[in-house]
Design an enzyme around this catalytic site. Structure first.
Site, PDB file in Angstrom:
ATOM      1  N   ARG A 102     -77.307 -90.295  34.141  1.00 52.50           N
ATOM      2  CA  ARG A 102     -75.873 -90.581  34.327  1.00 52.50           C
ATOM      3  C   ARG A 102     -75.456 -91.498  33.192  1.00 52.50           C
ATOM      4  O   ARG A 102     -75.999 -92.596  33.041  1.00 52.50           O
ATOM      5  CB  ARG A 102     -75.631 -91.256  35.684  1.00 52.50           C
ATOM      6  N   HIS A 129     -69.381 -83.433  36.078  1.00 54.07           N
ATOM      7  CA  HIS A 129     -70.215 -83.881  37.202  1.00 54.07           C
ATOM      8  C   HIS A 129     -70.743 -82.644  37.933  1.00 54.07           C
ATOM      9  O   HIS A 129     -70.347 -82.353  39.064  1.00 54.07           O
ATOM     10  CB  HIS A 129     -69.371 -84.754  38.133  1.00 54.07           C
ATOM     11  N   GLN A 132     -72.270 -82.825  41.617  1.00 56.15           N
ATOM     12  CA  GLN A 132     -71.273 -83.014  42.662  1.00 56.15           C
ATOM     13  C   GLN A 132     -70.587 -81.696  42.994  1.00 56.15           C
ATOM     14  O   GLN A 132     -70.376 -81.361  44.159  1.00 56.15           O
ATOM     15  CB  GLN A 132     -70.233 -84.044  42.209  1.00 56.15           C
ATOM     16  N   ASP A 219     -59.801 -87.111  43.356  1.00 55.18           N
ATOM     17  CA  ASP A 219     -60.811 -88.078  42.906  1.00 55.18           C
ATOM     18  C   ASP A 219     -60.062 -89.331  42.476  1.00 55.18           C
ATOM     19  O   ASP A 219     -58.832 -89.322  42.347  1.00 55.18           O
ATOM     20  CB  ASP A 219     -61.617 -87.459  41.741  1.00 55.18           C
ATOM     21  N   CYS A 259     -65.188 -86.569  46.249  1.00 57.44           N
ATOM     22  CA  CYS A 259     -66.581 -86.819  45.857  1.00 57.44           C
ATOM     23  C   CYS A 259     -67.045 -88.218  46.241  1.00 57.44           C
ATOM     24  O   CYS A 259     -68.247 -88.466  46.321  1.00 57.44           O
ATOM     25  CB  CYS A 259     -66.754 -86.588  44.368  1.00 57.44           C
ATOM     26  N   ARG A 287     -74.942 -83.283  48.678  1.00 58.24           N
ATOM     27  CA  ARG A 287     -75.517 -83.703  47.394  1.00 58.24           C
ATOM     28  C   ARG A 287     -77.042 -83.593  47.461  1.00 58.24           C
ATOM     29  O   ARG A 287     -77.686 -83.124  46.535  1.00 58.24           O
ATOM     30  CB  ARG A 287     -75.131 -85.155  47.067  1.00 58.24           C
TER      31      ARG A 287
HETATM   32  N1  NVA Z   1     -64.524 -89.594  38.345  1.00 53.68           N
HETATM   33  C1  NVA Z   1     -65.380 -90.559  38.972  1.00 53.68           C
HETATM   34  C2  NVA Z   1     -66.412 -89.883  39.800  1.00 53.68           C
HETATM   35  C3  NVA Z   1     -67.321 -90.820  40.536  1.00 53.68           C
HETATM   36  C4  NVA Z   1     -68.403 -90.113  41.286  1.00 53.68           C
HETATM   37  C5  NVA Z   1     -66.025 -91.430  37.900  1.00 53.68           C
HETATM   38  O1  NVA Z   1     -66.439 -90.896  36.878  1.00 53.68           O
HETATM   39  O2  NVA Z   1     -66.109 -92.644  38.098  1.00 53.68           O
HETATM   40  N1   CP Z   2     -69.977 -88.930  44.062  1.00 51.62           N
HETATM   41  C1   CP Z   2     -70.887 -89.639  43.372  1.00 51.62           C
HETATM   42  O1   CP Z   2     -71.420 -89.211  42.350  1.00 51.62           O
HETATM   43  O2   CP Z   2     -71.168 -90.845  43.926  1.00 51.62           O
HETATM   44  P1   CP Z   2     -72.009 -92.035  43.269  1.00 51.62           P
HETATM   45  O3   CP Z   2     -71.201 -92.548  42.098  1.00 51.62           O
HETATM   46  O4   CP Z   2     -72.147 -93.041  44.371  1.00 51.62           O
HETATM   47  O5   CP Z   2     -73.340 -91.516  42.819  1.00 51.62           O
END
Ligand code: NVA
Ligand code: CP
Length: 304
Positions: A102, A129, A132, A219, A259, A287
């Site tokens: 990540r 993502h 997800q 989101d 998500c 997930r």
């Molecule tokens: N769009 C959000 C998704 C979090 C799972 C982010 O990137 O923070």
């Molecule tokens: N939805 C998601 O990816 O959650 P986290 O940021 O908690 O991993």
């Protein structure tokens, strides 16, 4: 499939294959049927951003598959002090059987795959993502039994989630309608993929996008790394909220997905969130199952 870097790289068959396996693994988990497909295997989890769901579902998923996961925070790895990703990839490939990462730049994930020799899984970048959205697709298919004729609508920021939902939704044959403010559109690479497809609708009007939707998704307005823009974004996204008025434009009894983490009274009202909490937390649970299917597909043999 060698890696899961972005859904743009996946065929429809790849995606459906993962969803089918995810359903099977979920069934086996619920019925205590062992499925230790990754016995003796190790997965590294590199995190340059926070996580609740991704970290815990990958760690416990590896454990359930008979393998082990190793949490590798940016704060502890030499990568955080500037060791090139190319070198990290070549070293970790000699210890591990797979890496989930990540991070911010999609190029970092692509570099890991290019320089390493083991499967790489994208656990979120600024661009996409995919894990997800595989879980979202699994949850949608569980409810509707098939993707045929479904209209999926996404309201809000044209961010990593929007990018992956557009690609994933179109690849499994759904109609995909998107409403974002001007200036917050999905990535050009995704629009180039989507716009020739007659099942894709892009609008600046949330009510128009939500019309007749079977699934409505949103989101956060400010993703990880955009904390400084929170106030500007709050203003830019006024009117892009999932609330009762917006859902009235969608099909009666439509599904709502998020998500998580969710920011109540911003992108979604508390009322809508709580009325759809079962669907949203099923999505979060999925997930685990969807990612186990990804790991088995990339790192193992399906025979236990
Ligand atoms: N769009 C959000 C998704 C979090 C799972 C982010 O990137 O923070
Ligand atoms: N939805 C998601 O990816 O959650 P986290 O940021 O908690 O991993």
């Amino acid at each position: 499939m060698k890696h899961l870097l972005k859904l743009l790289d996946c065929s429809t068959e790849d995606i459906i294959g993962i969803l089918d396996l995810a359903d099977q693994l979920k069934y086996e988990k619920k019925h205590n049927i062992p499925h230790r497909h990754l016995e003796g295997k190790s997965l590294g989890l590199i995190f340059q951003k926070s996580s609740t769901r991704t970290r815990v579902s990958f760690e416990t998923g590896m454990y359930q598959l008979g393998g082990q996961a190793m949490f590798l925070s940016n704060r502890d790895l030499q990568i955080g002090r500037g060791e090139p990703v190319q070198d990290t990839a070549r070293v970790l490939s000699r210890y591990l059987d797979g890496i989930m990462i990540r991070t911010f730049a999609q190029s970092e994930v692509e570099d890991l795959a290019q320089y390493g020799t083991i499967p790489i899984v994208n656990g979120l970048t600024d661009f996409c993502h995919p894990c997800q959205v595989l879980a979202d697709l699994m949850t949608i298919r569980e409810k509707f039994a098939s993707f045929d004729g479904l209209r999926m609508c996404y309201i809000g920021d044209g961010n990593n989630m929007a990018n992956s939902l557009i690609v994933g939704g179109l690849k499994v044959g759904m109609q995909v309608s998107i409403a974002t403010p001007e200036g917050y559109r999905p990535a050009q690479q995704v629009l180039d993929f989507a716009q020739p497809n007659p099942n894709f609708f892009l609008s600046a009007d949330p009510m128009e996008a939500a019309a007749n939707a079977d699934i409505v998704i949103t989101d956060t307005w400010a993703s990880m790394g955009q904390e400084d823009e929170k106030e500007i974004r709050k203003k830019a996204f006024q009117g892009y909220q999932i609330n009762d008025e917006l859902l009235a434009a969608a099909k009666p009894g439509c599904m709502v997905q998020h998500c998580l983490p969710a920011y109540r009274e911003q992108e979604i009202t508390t009322k809508v969130f709580e009325e759809h909490a079962d669907e949203i937390f099923e999505e979060a649970e999925n997930r685990l199952h969807a990612q186990k299917a990804v790991l088995v597909t990339l790192m193992g043999s399906k025979e236990a």
